[in-house]
Design a protein around this motif. Sequence first.
Motif, PDB file in Angstrom:
ATOM      1  N   LEU A 177       0.803  -1.191   0.011  1.00  0.00           N
ATOM      2  CA  LEU A 177      -0.014  -0.099   0.042  1.00  0.00           C
ATOM      3  C   LEU A 177       0.740   1.411   0.123  1.00  0.00           C
ATOM      4  N   VAL A 178       1.791   1.293   0.845  1.00  0.00           N
ATOM      5  CA  VAL A 178       2.629   2.381   0.961  1.00  0.00           C
ATOM      6  C   VAL A 178       3.606   2.675  -0.003  1.00  0.00           C
ATOM      7  N   SER A 179       4.362   1.630  -0.863  1.00  0.00           N
ATOM      8  CA  SER A 179       5.300   1.690  -1.852  1.00  0.00           C
ATOM      9  C   SER A 179       4.320   2.243  -3.133  1.00  0.00           C
ATOM     10  N   ARG A 180       3.099   2.165  -3.235  1.00  0.00           N
ATOM     11  CA  ARG A 180       2.677   2.433  -4.474  1.00  0.00           C
ATOM     12  C   ARG A 180       1.799   3.907  -4.192  1.00  0.00           C
ATOM     13  N   THR A 181       2.247   4.506  -3.353  1.00  0.00           N
ATOM     14  CA  THR A 181       1.635   5.935  -3.030  1.00  0.00           C
ATOM     15  C   THR A 181       2.668   7.019  -2.960  1.00  0.00           C
ATOM     16  N   PRO A 182       2.236   8.035  -3.874  1.00  0.00           N
ATOM     17  CA  PRO A 182       3.347   9.335  -4.107  1.00  0.00           C
ATOM     18  C   PRO A 182       3.842   9.622  -2.560  1.00  0.00           C
ATOM     19  N   ILE A 183       4.806  10.155  -2.567  1.00  0.00           N
ATOM     20  CA  ILE A 183       5.666  10.415  -1.278  1.00  0.00           C
ATOM     21  C   ILE A 183       5.035  11.507  -0.630  1.00  0.00           C
ATOM     22  N   GLU A 184       4.512  12.508  -1.647  1.00  0.00           N
ATOM     23  CA  GLU A 184       4.022  13.855  -0.922  1.00  0.00           C
ATOM     24  C   GLU A 184       2.568  13.366  -0.246  1.00  0.00           C
ATOM     25  N   ASP A 185       1.838  12.307  -0.579  1.00  0.00           N
ATOM     26  CA  ASP A 185       0.789  11.849   0.266  1.00  0.00           C
ATOM     27  C   ASP A 185       1.278  11.200   1.483  1.00  0.00           C
ATOM     28  N   LEU A 186       2.495  10.653   1.809  1.00  0.00           N
ATOM     29  CA  LEU A 186       3.026  10.190   2.999  1.00  0.00           C
ATOM     30  C   LEU A 186       3.270  11.165   3.980  1.00  0.00           C
ATOM     31  N   ALA A 187       3.754  12.092   3.465  1.00  0.00           N
ATOM     32  CA  ALA A 187       4.227  13.222   4.515  1.00  0.00           C
ATOM     33  C   ALA A 187       3.176  13.978   5.305  1.00  0.00           C
ATOM     34  N   GLN A 188       2.198  13.209   5.877  1.00  0.00           N
ATOM     35  CA  GLN A 188       1.124  14.177   6.581  1.00  0.00           C
ATOM     36  C   GLN A 188       1.125  14.322   7.958  1.00  0.00           C
ATOM     37  N   ILE A 189       2.334  15.023   8.412  1.00  0.00           N
ATOM     38  CA  ILE A 189       2.714  15.090   9.967  1.00  0.00           C
ATOM     39  C   ILE A 189       1.585  15.429  10.851  1.00  0.00           C
ATOM     40  N   ASP A 190       0.593  16.474  10.120  1.00  0.00           N
ATOM     41  CA  ASP A 190      -0.508  16.963  10.898  1.00  0.00           C
ATOM     42  C   ASP A 190      -1.486  15.774  11.238  1.00  0.00           C
ATOM     43  N   PHE A 191      -1.935  14.823  10.229  1.00  0.00           N
ATOM     44  CA  PHE A 191      -2.710  13.917  10.403  1.00  0.00           C
ATOM     45  C   PHE A 191      -2.173  12.942  11.147  1.00  0.00           C
ATOM     46  N   ILE A 192      -1.100  12.605  11.373  1.00  0.00           N
ATOM     47  CA  ILE A 192      -0.476  11.607  12.438  1.00  0.00           C
ATOM     48  C   ILE A 192      -0.685  12.201  13.828  1.00  0.00           C
ATOM     49  N   ALA A 193      -0.283  13.488  14.236  1.00  0.00           N
ATOM     50  CA  ALA A 193      -0.363  14.192  15.333  1.00  0.00           C
ATOM     51  C   ALA A 193      -1.695  14.067  15.680  1.00  0.00           C
ATOM     52  N   ALA A 194      -2.885  14.598  14.766  1.00  0.00           N
ATOM     53  CA  ALA A 194      -4.213  14.462  15.228  1.00  0.00           C
ATOM     54  C   ALA A 194      -4.719  13.399  15.753  1.00  0.00           C
ATOM     55  N   ASP A 195      -4.456  12.208  14.739  1.00  0.00           N
ATOM     56  CA  ASP A 195      -4.818  10.690  15.229  1.00  0.00           C
ATOM     57  C   ASP A 195      -4.280  10.138  16.452  1.00  0.00           C
ATOM     58  N   LEU A 196      -2.959  10.808  16.753  1.00  0.00           N
ATOM     59  CA  LEU A 196      -2.422  10.019  18.052  1.00  0.00           C
ATOM     60  C   LEU A 196      -3.115  11.098  19.272  1.00  0.00           C
ATOM     61  N   ALA A 256       8.340   1.272   6.447  1.00  0.00           N
ATOM     62  CA  ALA A 256       9.620   2.263   6.427  1.00  0.00           C
ATOM     63  C   ALA A 256      10.252   1.925   4.938  1.00  0.00           C
ATOM     64  N   LEU A 257      10.144   0.670   4.414  1.00  0.00           N
ATOM     65  CA  LEU A 257      10.640   0.238   3.432  1.00  0.00           C
ATOM     66  C   LEU A 257       9.673   0.839   2.175  1.00  0.00           C
ATOM     67  N   GLY A 258       8.394   0.827   2.367  1.00  0.00           N
ATOM     68  CA  GLY A 258       7.399   1.012   1.361  1.00  0.00           C
ATOM     69  C   GLY A 258       7.815   2.522   1.447  1.00  0.00           C
ATOM     70  N   PHE A 259       7.962   3.455   2.304  1.00  0.00           N
ATOM     71  CA  PHE A 259       8.359   4.919   2.420  1.00  0.00           C
ATOM     72  C   PHE A 259       9.480   5.148   1.266  1.00  0.00           C
ATOM     73  N   LEU A 260      10.616   4.258   1.755  1.00  0.00           N
ATOM     74  CA  LEU A 260      11.817   4.226   0.867  1.00  0.00           C
ATOM     75  C   LEU A 260      11.503   4.074  -0.845  1.00  0.00           C
ATOM     76  N   VAL A 261      11.052   2.930  -0.968  1.00  0.00           N
ATOM     77  CA  VAL A 261      10.665   2.774  -2.425  1.00  0.00           C
ATOM     78  C   VAL A 261       9.567   3.671  -3.168  1.00  0.00           C
ATOM     79  N   ALA A 262       8.802   4.416  -2.442  1.00  0.00           N
ATOM     80  CA  ALA A 262       7.782   5.603  -2.918  1.00  0.00           C
ATOM     81  C   ALA A 262       8.880   6.566  -2.990  1.00  0.00           C
ATOM     82  N   ALA A 263       9.837   6.752  -2.162  1.00  0.00           N
ATOM     83  CA  ALA A 263      10.468   8.237  -2.126  1.00  0.00           C
ATOM     84  C   ALA A 263      11.526   8.286  -3.379  1.00  0.00           C
ATOM     85  N   LEU A 264      12.039   6.878  -3.589  1.00  0.00           N
ATOM     86  CA  LEU A 264      13.297   6.623  -4.749  1.00  0.00           C
ATOM     87  C   LEU A 264      12.126   6.472  -5.963  1.00  0.00           C
ATOM     88  N   LYS A 265      11.150   6.204  -5.975  1.00  0.00           N
ATOM     89  CA  LYS A 265      10.504   5.899  -6.951  1.00  0.00           C
ATOM     90  C   LYS A 265      10.872   4.475  -7.741  1.00  0.00           C
TER      91      LYS A 265
END
Length: 320
Positions: free
Chosen positions: A51-70, A177-186
């Motif tokens: 799921l993560v590796s196939r997502t554009p990296i800009e969609d993964l950098a949602q710090i405000d969403f993570i903070a709100a959820d926690l 984390a590996l999914g983030f890496l694959v998404a970031a490096l495309k």
Amino acid sequence: MADIVALVLPFFGLILIGYVVARLKQQPAEALGWLNVFIIYVALPALFFKLVSRTPIEDLAQIDFIAADLTGTYVIFVLAFLIGRYLRRNRFDECVIQGFAGAYGNIGYMGPGLALLALGEAAAVPVALVVCFENALHFMVAPAMMALAGDEKRPAGAVVVEVITKVATHPFIIATALGFLVAALKLEIPVAAARLIDYLAQAAAPCALFAMGVTLALRPLKRIPVEIGYLVPIKLVVHPLLMWVVLSLAGNFEPVWIKAAVLLAALPTATNVFVLGQHYGVWQERASATILITTVLSVFSVSALLIAMTSGALPTDLFP
């Protein structure tokens, strides 16, 4: 309505099948071991990576969403803890497990399957973020709180090392984390590897739900604890409602992100709460009862939430 029944019935039906089979076959609890290993170390990590590796990296950098959820989840933790501590006058360590009973939903086993079925592939990234970051924080909070309670007898340095190790080596977090890496490096995943990951990911939800049913059958309800009177509404009603409010206040997130977080917040108490209680030798029987009762009642509460979401009765953002 028929669409909701068609969605919820197979989902909770898998839990029921696991429960019935376990009651009929009477296998020892150890028989579930390798299936749980497959789910936690292979199938669910494959799903999160996919799921993560196939997502554009800009969609993964949602710090405000993570903070709100926690924030939403740990307000619930504090609420359940304080009720146990100051209204019920329970011991500190018991209140810690109660806090997790109110705030730690079954997001790992139930979350991905239900959210993807109900909301589609667009829910993949918020689900992965919620599961990974909430689990990571739970791994940190539990030993820290138990150390404060005096139940953690080891030196503080040893506890810190164990927490860091658990977080850094948890298969969900490594896969994400590996999914983030694959998404970031495309990076392009080879076809053969991609197909293997797809097969494993497809097995995640059915196996996890079946295993959950078996687990419930192996922990029969012996008595209904008094704490159920407030933990059930806190977990199944207050938690998703608060998550809805917090995310609405925090920013203008995509509707599917809000729906995914609210849906995961509405899930019943995680089986890991029993594991925590067992590990620290506190509140095990009541944790088991909370898991069973919230799981049974979530058939109705989660179905009602899905009806409200799909019918438009529940606006996605309270403060657009």
